[in-house]
Design an enzyme around this catalytic site. Structure first.
Site, PDB file in Angstrom:
ATOM      1  N   HIS A  41      40.653 -46.754  73.474  1.00 60.91           N
ATOM      2  CA  HIS A  41      39.852 -48.217  73.250  1.00 60.91           C
ATOM      3  C   HIS A  41      40.135 -49.092  74.433  1.00 60.91           C
ATOM      4  O   HIS A  41      39.270 -49.983  74.515  1.00 60.91           O
ATOM      5  CB  HIS A  41      40.305 -48.862  72.007  1.00 60.91           C
ATOM      6  N   PRO A  49      49.716 -42.120  72.639  1.00 61.45           N
ATOM      7  CA  PRO A  49      50.856 -43.057  71.755  1.00 61.45           C
ATOM      8  C   PRO A  49      50.598 -42.874  70.289  1.00 61.45           C
ATOM      9  O   PRO A  49      49.560 -42.966  69.865  1.00 61.45           O
ATOM     10  CB  PRO A  49      50.456 -44.463  72.421  1.00 61.45           C
ATOM     11  N   HIS A  51      39.585 -37.240  67.960  1.00 59.44           N
ATOM     12  CA  HIS A  51      39.993 -38.379  66.945  1.00 59.44           C
ATOM     13  C   HIS A  51      40.488 -37.449  65.652  1.00 59.44           C
ATOM     14  O   HIS A  51      39.508 -37.039  65.211  1.00 59.44           O
ATOM     15  CB  HIS A  51      39.526 -39.609  66.811  1.00 59.44           C
ATOM     16  N   SER A 107      41.007 -39.221  62.872  1.00 57.15           N
ATOM     17  CA  SER A 107      40.297 -40.176  62.024  1.00 57.15           C
ATOM     18  C   SER A 107      39.023 -40.318  62.417  1.00 57.15           C
ATOM     19  O   SER A 107      38.554 -40.077  63.661  1.00 57.15           O
ATOM     20  CB  SER A 107      40.956 -41.453  61.836  1.00 57.15           C
ATOM     21  N   ARG A 157      38.173 -49.929  66.775  1.00 55.66           N
ATOM     22  CA  ARG A 157      38.162 -48.313  67.030  1.00 55.66           C
ATOM     23  C   ARG A 157      37.099 -47.827  67.515  1.00 55.66           C
ATOM     24  O   ARG A 157      36.952 -46.707  67.869  1.00 55.66           O
ATOM     25  CB  ARG A 157      38.907 -47.795  65.847  1.00 55.66           C
TER      26      ARG A 157
HETATM   27  C1  DQA Z   1      43.040 -42.004  66.594  1.00 57.12           C
HETATM   28  C2  DQA Z   1      42.448 -43.041  66.387  1.00 57.12           C
HETATM   29  C3  DQA Z   1      42.955 -44.282  67.217  1.00 57.12           C
HETATM   30  O1  DQA Z   1      42.129 -45.350  67.066  1.00 57.12           O
HETATM   31  C4  DQA Z   1      44.400 -44.607  67.005  1.00 57.12           C
HETATM   32  O2  DQA Z   1      45.002 -45.616  67.595  1.00 57.12           O
HETATM   33  C5  DQA Z   1      45.190 -43.357  67.067  1.00 57.12           C
HETATM   34  C6  DQA Z   1      45.015 -42.209  66.453  1.00 57.12           C
HETATM   35  C7  DQA Z   1      42.707 -40.717  65.703  1.00 57.12           C
HETATM   36  O3  DQA Z   1      43.060 -39.546  66.160  1.00 57.12           O
HETATM   37  O4  DQA Z   1      42.295 -41.111  64.898  1.00 57.12           O
HETATM   38  O5  DQA Z   1      46.342 -43.609  67.541  1.00 57.12           O
HETATM   39  O6  DQA Z   1      43.165 -41.574  68.049  1.00 57.12           O
END
Ligand code: DQA
Length: 144
Positions: free
Chosen positions: A80, A10, A100, A102, A111
């Site tokens: 999560h 998403p 991820h 980030s 997170r």
């Molecule tokens: C993410 C980190 C998740 O916490 C966040 O909900 C995302 C992107 C990332 O790529 O850093 O949608 O997966």
């Protein structure tokens, strides 16, 4: 040619527009290009998919996972809490790398826990697009 499955969850369709200070200014199309270039160099074909819907992600993984060399998945926020996605990844019994963009450990507390990561061989977090490339490199080493 071996195939790899790359899945984004998403809100990753909003890459480039969404919180650019966190996720960068490049779009998901740019990411797809980076992934395809690297995969090509490693001798992989790519099945790339993004959805904002948990069930669609699961349907795609169930269909495209079997027979592939492995999965690179950024489940977005589903990381999560989605036990259904975790079960799906476990059932595939393939090498899975969770990515991820980030660094999930340097952000809000919620997170830092990923329930899907438990089904992964490893997690790459905080390295932006390079994380997907490094995940592909790993899947290539698994082929040897
Ligand atoms: C993410 C980190 C998740 O916490 C966040 O909900 C995302 C992107 C990332 O790529 O850093 O949608 O997966």
């Amino acid at each position: 040619m071996k195939r790899v499955v790359i899945v984004n969850g998403p809100n990753l369709n909003l890459l480039g527009k969404r919180e650019p200070h966190i996720y960068g200014t490049r779009s998901q199309e740019d990411l797809k290009q980076v992934v395809q270039d690297r995969a090509g160099k490693l001798g992989f074909e790519v099945s790339f998919f993004q959805s904002n819907h948990e069930g669609e992600l699961i349907d795609f993984l169930q269909k495209e996972g079997p027979g592939s060399a492995g999965i690179v998945i950024n489940p977005g926020a589903l990381s999560h809490y989605s036990l259904a996605l975790y079960d799906c990844l476990q059932a595939l019994a393939l090498p899975v790398v969770e990515v991820h963009l980030s660094n999930i450990h340097a952000r809000e507390e919620f997170r830092s826990r990923s329930v899907t990561a438990r089904a992964a061989r490893g997690v790459i977090t905080g390295l932006g697009f390079a994380g997907y490339e490094l995940a592909l490199e790993f899947l290539a080493t698994e082929q040897k």
